[in-house]
Design a protein around this motif. Structure first.
Motif, PDB file in Angstrom:
ATOM      1  N   LEU A  89      15.378  66.511 -14.308  1.00  0.00           N
ATOM      2  CA  LEU A  89      16.525  65.691 -13.916  1.00  0.00           C
ATOM      3  C   LEU A  89      17.658  66.566 -13.382  1.00  0.00           C
ATOM      4  O   LEU A  89      18.349  66.202 -12.428  1.00  0.00           O
ATOM      5  CB  LEU A  89      17.004  64.862 -15.104  1.00  0.00           C
ATOM      6  CG  LEU A  89      15.984  63.885 -15.699  1.00  0.00           C
ATOM      7  CD1 LEU A  89      16.602  63.107 -16.850  1.00  0.00           C
ATOM      8  CD2 LEU A  89      15.459  62.931 -14.623  1.00  0.00           C
ATOM      9  N   LEU A  90      17.861  67.734 -14.003  1.00  0.00           N
ATOM     10  CA  LEU A  90      18.884  68.652 -13.501  1.00  0.00           C
ATOM     11  C   LEU A  90      18.492  69.185 -12.121  1.00  0.00           C
ATOM     12  O   LEU A  90      19.340  69.308 -11.227  1.00  0.00           O
ATOM     13  CB  LEU A  90      19.069  69.822 -14.472  1.00  0.00           C
ATOM     14  CG  LEU A  90      19.638  69.470 -15.854  1.00  0.00           C
ATOM     15  CD1 LEU A  90      19.745  70.726 -16.706  1.00  0.00           C
ATOM     16  CD2 LEU A  90      20.999  68.804 -15.737  1.00  0.00           C
ATOM     17  N   GLN A  91      17.216  69.476 -11.942  1.00  0.00           N
ATOM     18  CA  GLN A  91      16.765  69.950 -10.635  1.00  0.00           C
ATOM     19  C   GLN A  91      16.921  68.852  -9.588  1.00  0.00           C
ATOM     20  O   GLN A  91      17.249  69.116  -8.425  1.00  0.00           O
ATOM     21  CB  GLN A  91      15.308  70.410 -10.717  1.00  0.00           C
ATOM     22  CG  GLN A  91      14.822  71.126  -9.466  1.00  0.00           C
ATOM     23  CD  GLN A  91      13.519  71.863  -9.680  1.00  0.00           C
ATOM     24  OE1 GLN A  91      13.326  72.519 -10.695  1.00  0.00           O
ATOM     25  NE2 GLN A  91      12.615  71.748  -8.721  1.00  0.00           N
ATOM     26  N   ALA A  92      16.692  67.587 -10.013  1.00  0.00           N
ATOM     27  CA  ALA A  92      16.887  66.457  -9.108  1.00  0.00           C
ATOM     28  C   ALA A  92      18.353  66.312  -8.723  1.00  0.00           C
ATOM     29  O   ALA A  92      18.676  65.982  -7.573  1.00  0.00           O
ATOM     30  CB  ALA A  92      16.380  65.168  -9.757  1.00  0.00           C
ATOM     31  N   TRP A  93      19.246  66.563  -9.685  1.00  0.00           N
ATOM     32  CA  TRP A  93      20.669  66.479  -9.360  1.00  0.00           C
ATOM     33  C   TRP A  93      21.060  67.571  -8.372  1.00  0.00           C
ATOM     34  O   TRP A  93      21.878  67.345  -7.488  1.00  0.00           O
ATOM     35  CB  TRP A  93      21.541  66.570 -10.614  1.00  0.00           C
ATOM     36  CG  TRP A  93      22.978  66.274 -10.319  1.00  0.00           C
ATOM     37  CD1 TRP A  93      23.939  67.157  -9.894  1.00  0.00           C
ATOM     38  CD2 TRP A  93      23.623  64.998 -10.372  1.00  0.00           C
ATOM     39  NE1 TRP A  93      25.138  66.525  -9.692  1.00  0.00           N
ATOM     40  CE2 TRP A  93      24.970  65.194  -9.978  1.00  0.00           C
ATOM     41  CE3 TRP A  93      23.205  63.723 -10.727  1.00  0.00           C
ATOM     42  CZ2 TRP A  93      25.892  64.154  -9.931  1.00  0.00           C
ATOM     43  CZ3 TRP A  93      24.127  62.684 -10.673  1.00  0.00           C
ATOM     44  CH2 TRP A  93      25.447  62.895 -10.276  1.00  0.00           C
ATOM     45  N   ASP A  94      20.493  68.752  -8.502  1.00  0.00           N
ATOM     46  CA  ASP A  94      20.739  69.810  -7.516  1.00  0.00           C
ATOM     47  C   ASP A  94      20.402  69.303  -6.112  1.00  0.00           C
ATOM     48  O   ASP A  94      21.171  69.490  -5.161  1.00  0.00           O
ATOM     49  CB  ASP A  94      19.887  71.047  -7.825  1.00  0.00           C
ATOM     50  CG  ASP A  94      20.337  71.780  -9.070  1.00  0.00           C
ATOM     51  OD1 ASP A  94      21.479  71.571  -9.496  1.00  0.00           O
ATOM     52  OD2 ASP A  94      19.534  72.559  -9.612  1.00  0.00           O
ATOM     53  N   TRP A  95      19.236  68.684  -5.999  1.00  0.00           N
ATOM     54  CA  TRP A  95      18.796  68.176  -4.697  1.00  0.00           C
ATOM     55  C   TRP A  95      19.743  67.087  -4.212  1.00  0.00           C
ATOM     56  O   TRP A  95      20.061  67.003  -3.033  1.00  0.00           O
ATOM     57  CB  TRP A  95      17.372  67.645  -4.801  1.00  0.00           C
ATOM     58  CG  TRP A  95      16.676  67.501  -3.482  1.00  0.00           C
ATOM     59  CD1 TRP A  95      17.236  67.586  -2.230  1.00  0.00           C
ATOM     60  CD2 TRP A  95      15.288  67.280  -3.267  1.00  0.00           C
ATOM     61  NE1 TRP A  95      16.293  67.404  -1.264  1.00  0.00           N
ATOM     62  CE2 TRP A  95      15.075  67.219  -1.864  1.00  0.00           C
ATOM     63  CE3 TRP A  95      14.203  67.110  -4.124  1.00  0.00           C
ATOM     64  CZ2 TRP A  95      13.824  66.990  -1.321  1.00  0.00           C
ATOM     65  CZ3 TRP A  95      12.948  66.886  -3.565  1.00  0.00           C
ATOM     66  CH2 TRP A  95      12.760  66.829  -2.183  1.00  0.00           C
ATOM     67  N   TRP A  96      20.201  66.248  -5.127  1.00  0.00           N
ATOM     68  CA  TRP A  96      21.114  65.170  -4.763  1.00  0.00           C
ATOM     69  C   TRP A  96      22.403  65.728  -4.167  1.00  0.00           C
ATOM     70  O   TRP A  96      22.913  65.220  -3.158  1.00  0.00           O
ATOM     71  CB  TRP A  96      21.415  64.323  -5.996  1.00  0.00           C
ATOM     72  CG  TRP A  96      22.492  63.296  -5.828  1.00  0.00           C
ATOM     73  CD1 TRP A  96      23.731  63.275  -6.408  1.00  0.00           C
ATOM     74  CD2 TRP A  96      22.425  62.102  -5.025  1.00  0.00           C
ATOM     75  NE1 TRP A  96      24.429  62.175  -6.026  1.00  0.00           N
ATOM     76  CE2 TRP A  96      23.656  61.434  -5.169  1.00  0.00           C
ATOM     77  CE3 TRP A  96      21.453  61.554  -4.196  1.00  0.00           C
ATOM     78  CZ2 TRP A  96      23.930  60.226  -4.517  1.00  0.00           C
ATOM     79  CZ3 TRP A  96      21.723  60.365  -3.547  1.00  0.00           C
ATOM     80  CH2 TRP A  96      22.945  59.714  -3.711  1.00  0.00           C
ATOM     81  N   GLU A  97      22.937  66.779  -4.777  1.00  0.00           N
ATOM     82  CA  GLU A  97      24.157  67.388  -4.259  1.00  0.00           C
ATOM     83  C   GLU A  97      23.939  67.925  -2.843  1.00  0.00           C
ATOM     84  O   GLU A  97      24.816  67.796  -1.971  1.00  0.00           O
ATOM     85  CB  GLU A  97      24.614  68.526  -5.181  1.00  0.00           C
ATOM     86  CG  GLU A  97      25.133  68.076  -6.533  1.00  0.00           C
ATOM     87  CD  GLU A  97      26.549  67.511  -6.459  1.00  0.00           C
ATOM     88  OE1 GLU A  97      27.186  67.630  -5.388  1.00  0.00           O
ATOM     89  OE2 GLU A  97      27.009  66.951  -7.475  1.00  0.00           O
ATOM     90  N   LEU A  98      22.796  68.550  -2.604  1.00  0.00           N
ATOM     91  CA  LEU A  98      22.505  69.098  -1.283  1.00  0.00           C
ATOM     92  C   LEU A  98      22.070  68.007  -0.303  1.00  0.00           C
ATOM     93  O   LEU A  98      22.375  68.073   0.894  1.00  0.00           O
ATOM     94  CB  LEU A  98      21.402  70.162  -1.386  1.00  0.00           C
ATOM     95  CG  LEU A  98      21.746  71.393  -2.236  1.00  0.00           C
ATOM     96  CD1 LEU A  98      20.515  72.275  -2.416  1.00  0.00           C
ATOM     97  CD2 LEU A  98      22.876  72.192  -1.603  1.00  0.00           C
ATOM     98  N   PHE A  99      21.365  66.994  -0.819  1.00  0.00           N
ATOM     99  CA  PHE A  99      20.859  65.908   0.024  1.00  0.00           C
ATOM    100  C   PHE A  99      22.001  65.177   0.716  1.00  0.00           C
ATOM    101  O   PHE A  99      21.904  64.808   1.893  1.00  0.00           O
ATOM    102  CB  PHE A  99      20.040  64.940  -0.842  1.00  0.00           C
ATOM    103  CG  PHE A  99      19.437  63.793  -0.074  1.00  0.00           C
ATOM    104  CD1 PHE A  99      18.253  63.947   0.622  1.00  0.00           C
ATOM    105  CD2 PHE A  99      20.054  62.553  -0.060  1.00  0.00           C
ATOM    106  CE1 PHE A  99      17.698  62.889   1.322  1.00  0.00           C
ATOM    107  CE2 PHE A  99      19.501  61.489   0.629  1.00  0.00           C
ATOM    108  CZ  PHE A  99      18.321  61.655   1.327  1.00  0.00           C
ATOM    109  N   ARG A 100      23.092  64.968   0.004  1.00  0.00           N
ATOM    110  CA  ARG A 100      24.230  64.254   0.580  1.00  0.00           C
ATOM    111  C   ARG A 100      24.876  65.020   1.727  1.00  0.00           C
ATOM    112  O   ARG A 100      25.655  64.454   2.487  1.00  0.00           O
ATOM    113  CB  ARG A 100      25.264  63.960  -0.511  1.00  0.00           C
ATOM    114  CG  ARG A 100      24.788  62.923  -1.522  1.00  0.00           C
ATOM    115  CD  ARG A 100      25.874  62.558  -2.497  1.00  0.00           C
ATOM    116  NE  ARG A 100      26.243  63.660  -3.369  1.00  0.00           N
ATOM    117  CZ  ARG A 100      27.224  63.590  -4.275  1.00  0.00           C
ATOM    118  NH1 ARG A 100      27.932  62.484  -4.394  1.00  0.00           N
ATOM    119  NH2 ARG A 100      27.496  64.626  -5.044  1.00  0.00           N
TER     120      ARG A 100
END
Length: 594
Positions: free
Chosen positions: A201-212
């Motif tokens: 989930l933390l790794q997914a949040w990393d991607w979310w920050e960059l995805f935006r």
């Protein structure tokens, strides 16, 4: 935009190779998390962002880390935004994938030193990779954009309520519980902490920050398929909570509507897929015998020169098996495929000459440490394994190396000497060292800089501090004597000159991080005087009266004081002349009026 459309049209018409086909040809694509069609279409139609993440759980990057970063490098030199992500926060937990037990906890000072060192290594890698690509014929263009990001940047600002609102509602327990790592740990009785369970989930949040910000592609090692898949599903769920709109959407839809052809099955009805996250994994780095390279396997080849010298790095690739060398040339160099094929043809004429291995070794050392380091490593190998080697030639080689290392006083820091050669990513000195406590605690920082080899004299250290040319990262760096240094790597100019304050800058009592300029950095582990002496170590100022050094220091201070006073006198004279000239002009004007 027009150049990109022309490139895409050339790919669609078959006149140009797609970037995905290039990566596949060189052996980078192991598994695609999604469909190949979607990934190829996205890379062709949009100048999309991609990233590779690494947790600083070791003191240095190693050769195994480089495979995904080389894939990212190919995207970078073809105009895709590239992000090197450092897991400052996620490293506190550690990825549990394929591990039978939880990672051993590291001391905060060890973790912070690893964080700082890897941050510097990633910055160097970006610089040396770009320079290496330019030397291999890839002309730099405006679209070459890369950055090094620490995920602590956003975790330090993120609240639990925000995390649960955006991510918690979309994360499903079923896929998380179904992961092989979770099931194996529960079945063998070792269990799993909630922190490890939540790592995806933390790794997914990393991607979310960059995805935006437009980073839609994640690249990872072969063991990261599950984490990437979990990240894709989680980011898609998060988009429903907070919709993401890319700036290029409207232009892309207009372009797609006009250029959809029979060469691709994509049509305007498929626009939705262009905004979805996708990823792929690279193969695990192994030999032809199936031996894995890495920290866990115990045979890591480090990229830090102090842990693996450039000569040893050269020798490692020189020992590559004939069955592996072509694969390594494709993975670890920017050499075109026809040139690699030509090298292999020459190699096969007489494999005992190891032509391909020598080429691989030179190219890899040049990629990581620069042209000079590669040439020196190659020359050192030729000297050591020369059949006509003599004692005189060895001594001559030693003297030559010593001459390269020696520097005249004052040539160390470009901030103080305009004739000094600036330190670059390729020739930065080794970063790790140890100092005895007596040379750090209750000593001036000018002397610490001198003992650490960062300046040629204590006087130079004093000038450097006065000019704010030295930066420090420690618990004092955030302005509070009781606060600990955060995981976000930050440095502030060193201004303290009081010996009594030096010990306050130690992290956890035994780590001091100093930086001069952009690349010259020292991670100083402070040990007891007894341990330092038993290890047979030495440095300027250790176990010596140093009367000559003290006299030299005093003389330099006196000269600087005299120069300073002379400069002030000159300034006063100039001001006096200016005032007198102004007064004369006024008098002349008054006389004319009279």
């Amino acid at each position: 935009m027009q150049d990109w459309e022309q490139r895409a049209e050339a790919i669609r018409s078959g006149q140009k190779q797609s970037i995905l086909a290039l990566l596949e040809e060189r052996g980078f694509v192991h598994q695609i998390v999604g469909t190949r069609e979607d990934l190829d279409y996205l890379l062709t139609e949009r100048r999309v962002g991609a990233y590779v993440g690494v947790d600083p759980t070791a003191p240095s990057l190693h050769v195994g880390h480089l495979v995904p970063f080389m894939a990212l490098g190919w995207l970078f030199i073809h105009g895709y935004q590239s992000t090197f992500l450092l897991g400052g926060t996620t490293s506190k937990i550690g990825d549990p994938t394929d591990r039978q037990a939880a990672r051993e906890s590291k001391r905060p000072s060890e973790r912070k030193a690893a964080l700082a060192n890897m941050h510097l290594q990633l910055k160097r890698l970006g610089v040396t990779m770009e320079a290496y690509a330019e030397r291999r014929g890839y002309a730099r263009e405006w679209a070459w954009r890369r950055d090094v990001t620490n995920n602590s940047t956003w975790y330090q600002k993120l609240t639990l309520s925000e995390f649960m609102r955006v991510l918690g509602s979309g994360a499903r327990l079923g896929p998380l519980l179904g992961r092989d790592t979770v099931k194996n740990r529960l079945e063998n009785g070792t269990g799993m902490s909630y922190a490890e369970f939540s790592y995806p989930l933390l790794q997914a949040w990393d991607w979310w920050e960059l995805f935006r910000k437009g980073t839609q592609i994640q690249i990872g090692g072969a063991d990261q398929f599950g984490n990437i898949l979990a990240g894709i599903e989680t980011v898609k769920a998060m988009k429903k909570v907070e919709p993401v709109h890319f700036e290029s959407d409207a232009a892309f839809q207009r372009h797609s509507g006009q250029t959809a052809t029979a060469s691709t099955s994509k049509t305007p009805k498929d626009w939705g897929n262009i905004n979805e996250p996708i990823g792929f994994t690279v193969p695990l780095l192994t030999t032809s015998a199936g031996v894995k390279f890495g920290k866990t396997a115990g045979n890591a080849i480090w990229l830090d020169q102090q842990m693996t010298s450039t000569f040893d790095l050269y020798q490692f690739f020189l020992r590559s098996a004939d069955a592996d060398v072509e694969k390594y040339l494709k993975l670890f160099t920017f050499l075109p495929i026809p040139e690699i094929q030509s090298i292999m043809e020459e190699h096969q004429l007489d494999e005992s000459k190891r032509v391909a291995q020598h080429k691989l070794a030179v190219e890899f050392v040049e990629l990581i440490h620069g042209v000079g380091a590669a040439q020196n490593a190659q020359k050192q190998h030729m000297t050591m394994f020369d059949k006509n080697l003599t004692v005189d030639s060895v001594r001559a080689s030693q003297l030559e190396e010593e001459g390269k290392e020696s520097r005249a006083p004052g040539d160390w820091n470009v901030q103080l000497n305009k004739y000094a050669k600036p330190t670059s990513a390729a020739d930065a000195p080794s970063t790790h060292m140890k100092l005895p406590r007596s040379l750090v605690v209750n000593q001036s920082f000018a002397k610490v800089l001198w003992s650490a080899g960062l300046v040629s004299s204590r006087a130079e250290g004093s000038r450097l501090i006065a000019n704010k040319g030295c930066h420090i990262g420690s618990k004092m760096a955030r302005g509070a004597t009781t606060a600990q240094m955060g995981d976000y790597l930050a440095f502030t100019p060193l201004t303290s000159t009081k010996p009594s304050e030096t010990g306050n800058y130690l992290i956890d009592g035994d780590l001091l991080i100093l930086r001069i300029g952009k690349w010259k950095m020292k991670f100083i582990t402070v040990i007891s005087d007894e341990e330092y002496q038993q290890a047979g170590l030495t440095c300027p100022g250790w176990k010596e009266d140093d009367d000559a050094g003290r006299e030299d220091y005093n003389k330099q201070v006196q000269r600087e004081t005299m120069d300073f006073r002379a400069e002030r006198r000159r300034e006063r004279l100039e001001r006096q002349k200016t005032r007198e000239a102004s007064a004369g002009v006024v008098r002349d004007y008054q006389m004319e009026r009279e």
